[in-house]
Scaffold this active site. Structure first.
Site, PDB file in Angstrom:
ATOM      1  N   ARG A  57       0.798  -1.225   0.000  1.00 21.49           N
ATOM      2  CA  ARG A  57       0.000   0.000   0.000  1.00 21.49           C
ATOM      3  C   ARG A  57       0.831   1.276   0.000  1.00 21.49           C
ATOM      4  O   ARG A  57       0.591   2.196  -0.786  1.00 21.49           O
ATOM      5  CB  ARG A  57      -0.926   0.057   1.237  1.00 21.49           C
ATOM      6  CG  ARG A  57      -2.250  -0.590   1.066  1.00 21.49           C
ATOM      7  CD  ARG A  57      -2.648  -1.224   2.377  1.00 21.49           C
ATOM      8  NE  ARG A  57      -1.679  -2.246   2.695  1.00 21.49           N
ATOM      9  CZ  ARG A  57      -1.738  -3.484   2.202  1.00 21.49           C
ATOM     10  NH1 ARG A  57      -2.739  -3.835   1.465  1.00 21.49           N
ATOM     11  NH2 ARG A  57      -0.796  -4.382   2.469  1.00 21.49           N
ATOM     12  N   THR A  58       1.798   1.358   0.898  1.00 27.70           N
ATOM     13  CA  THR A  58       2.542   2.619   1.029  1.00 27.70           C
ATOM     14  C   THR A  58       3.307   2.898  -0.269  1.00 27.70           C
ATOM     15  O   THR A  58       3.266   4.002  -0.813  1.00 27.70           O
ATOM     16  CB  THR A  58       3.496   2.532   2.244  1.00 27.70           C
ATOM     17  OG1 THR A  58       2.755   2.058   3.365  1.00 27.70           O
ATOM     18  CG2 THR A  58       4.096   3.880   2.573  1.00 27.70           C
ATOM     19  N   LYS A  86      26.459  -4.309  -0.894  1.00 28.16           N
ATOM     20  CA  LYS A  86      27.925  -4.158  -0.831  1.00 28.16           C
ATOM     21  C   LYS A  86      28.339  -3.479   0.469  1.00 28.16           C
ATOM     22  O   LYS A  86      29.501  -3.139   0.658  1.00 28.16           O
ATOM     23  CB  LYS A  86      28.420  -3.313  -2.009  1.00 28.16           C
ATOM     24  CG  LYS A  86      28.084  -3.891  -3.368  1.00 28.16           C
ATOM     25  CD  LYS A  86      28.502  -2.903  -4.461  1.00 28.16           C
ATOM     26  CE  LYS A  86      27.881  -3.271  -5.796  1.00 28.16           C
ATOM     27  NZ  LYS A  86      27.847  -2.136  -6.715  1.00 28.16           N
ATOM     28  N   ARG A 107      11.199   3.846   3.586  1.00 25.52           N
ATOM     29  CA  ARG A 107      10.738   2.841   4.565  1.00 25.52           C
ATOM     30  C   ARG A 107      11.954   2.006   4.950  1.00 25.52           C
ATOM     31  O   ARG A 107      12.698   1.549   4.083  1.00 25.52           O
ATOM     32  CB  ARG A 107       9.660   1.931   3.998  1.00 25.52           C
ATOM     33  CG  ARG A 107       9.367   0.782   4.969  1.00 25.52           C
ATOM     34  CD  ARG A 107       8.201  -0.056   4.598  1.00 25.52           C
ATOM     35  NE  ARG A 107       6.938   0.624   4.887  1.00 25.52           N
ATOM     36  CZ  ARG A 107       5.773   0.012   4.957  1.00 25.52           C
ATOM     37  NH1 ARG A 107       5.705  -1.302   4.772  1.00 25.52           N
ATOM     38  NH2 ARG A 107       4.669   0.680   5.206  1.00 25.52           N
ATOM     39  N   HIS A 135       4.770   5.690  11.618  1.00 25.88           N
ATOM     40  CA  HIS A 135       4.272   5.488  10.253  1.00 25.88           C
ATOM     41  C   HIS A 135       3.339   6.684   9.992  1.00 25.88           C
ATOM     42  O   HIS A 135       2.119   6.521   9.905  1.00 25.88           O
ATOM     43  CB  HIS A 135       3.537   4.146  10.161  1.00 25.88           C
ATOM     44  CG  HIS A 135       3.267   3.672   8.770  1.00 25.88           C
ATOM     45  ND1 HIS A 135       3.515   4.419   7.645  1.00 25.88           N
ATOM     46  CD2 HIS A 135       2.756   2.489   8.321  1.00 25.88           C
ATOM     47  CE1 HIS A 135       3.170   3.731   6.568  1.00 25.88           C
ATOM     48  NE2 HIS A 135       2.710   2.554   6.962  1.00 25.88           N
TER      49      HIS A 135
END
Ligand code: CP
Length: 308
Positions: A57-58, A86, A107, A135
């Site tokens: 969703r986000t 890396k 995120r 959030h």
């Protein structure tokens, strides 16, 4: 009021007036979010989506929001295909990506990573969820949904499920305290709302009750905000197995609900809301997922300064 160049890290960084301004802006952008109007507000702007943790969703609603505003998206892609493999650290990642984009949506699984990222980025950061702490864009869309489908001022709300690890409920109870909500927390004892959050709410004269029974509260609340028990946050799988099926919303449970009860869920759900609930007038969670688009459009437009 201008939110140009503001980072969006936690709802705690925003006053009630600023939150109302964001929600009002989202409301104005809703026709464009539905594709009924065509906007070019982000024409020429590039938005980087850096997702170090899974998301549907986000990620997709931010991408839809950029497209609906006429901007372009830059993706990190999978973490495995990036130089994170890396050993590149988040600080360098922010310094580099700031040269490629006008705003970064981040995120990340680590608590506090979004706030830390602001120290190294030279463009606004919008936190798309960091660990179990914040959030904020979910909270803004939750508030938008509650305002549209019920009311914000003095709301009687129950939050249920994984209140220990659930970053959405942690942010939401702070935001709702600005509107004088009455809150009930429903969870198994192992997943109770952290005591420091309960104490903070009580200090702000917010009425808080705690229980482990949905049956006890279903007839008394206007909004029931259900959450998933977050398997990925448990270090011990046996602890997850013990609590995963404790709370469920079924058709039977809803037979004692008030007619105006609205059920929200940040999604994804697992099996805490039975499919039979989806077709009832109580179910708001798919609308809520749509409201992510106008709300994220508003945040992008305000933080880039194309709306002031
Ligand atoms: N509600 C929410 O944040 O969903 P995603 O994890 O799919 O983005």
């Amino acid at each position: 009021m201008s939110l140009k160049n503001r980072h969006v890290i936690s709802v705690k960084d925003f006053s009630r007036e600023e939150i109302d301004y964001i929600l009002d802006t989202a409301e104005k952008l809703e026709p464009a979010a539905r594709g009924e109007e065509r906007l070019r507000l982000l024409d020429g702007k590039i938005i980087a989506l850096l997702f170090f943790e899974p998301s549907t969703r986000t990620r997709l609603s931010f991408e839809a929001a950029v497209h609906r505003l006429g901007g372009q998206v830059l993706h990190l892609g999978s973490v495995e295909a990036s130089s994170v493999m890396k050993g590149e650290n988040l600080a360098d990642n922010m310094r580099v990506t700031s040269n490629y984009a006008d705003l970064i949506v981040l995120r990340h699984p680590l608590d506090g990573s979004a706030r830390m990222a602001t120290e190294f980025a030279s463009v606004p950061i919008i936190n798309g969820g960091d660990g179990s702490v914040n959030h904020p864009t979910q909270t803004f869309l939750d508030l938008f949904t509650i305002r549209r489908e019920s009311h914000l001022e003095g709301l009687k709300i129950a939050m249920a499920g994984d209140l220990k690890y659930g970053r959405t409920v942690h942010s939401l109870c702070h935001a709702l305290s600005l509107y004088g909500a009455e809150m009930t927390f429903v969870s198994p004892p192992e997943l109770r709302m952290p005591s420091e959050i309960v104490r903070d709410l009580q200090k702000n004269r917010i009425s808080v009750k705690e229980t482990d029974s949905l049956e006890e509260i279903i007839g008394d609340v206007e909004v029931l905000y259900m959450t998933r028990v977050q398997k990925e946050r448990f270090l011990d799988p046996e602890e997850y197995e013990k609590v995963k099926n404790k709370l469920k919303i079924t058709g039977d449970l809803l037979s004692t609900a008030g007619p105006n009860l609205k059920i929200l869920h940040p999604l994804p759900r697992v099996d805490e809301i039975f499919p039979e609930v989806d077709s009832t007038p109580h179910a708001c969670y798919f609308k809520q997922a749509f409201y992510g688009i106008p709300v994220r459009m508003a945040l992008l437009a305000l933080a880039t300064g194309v709306i002031e």
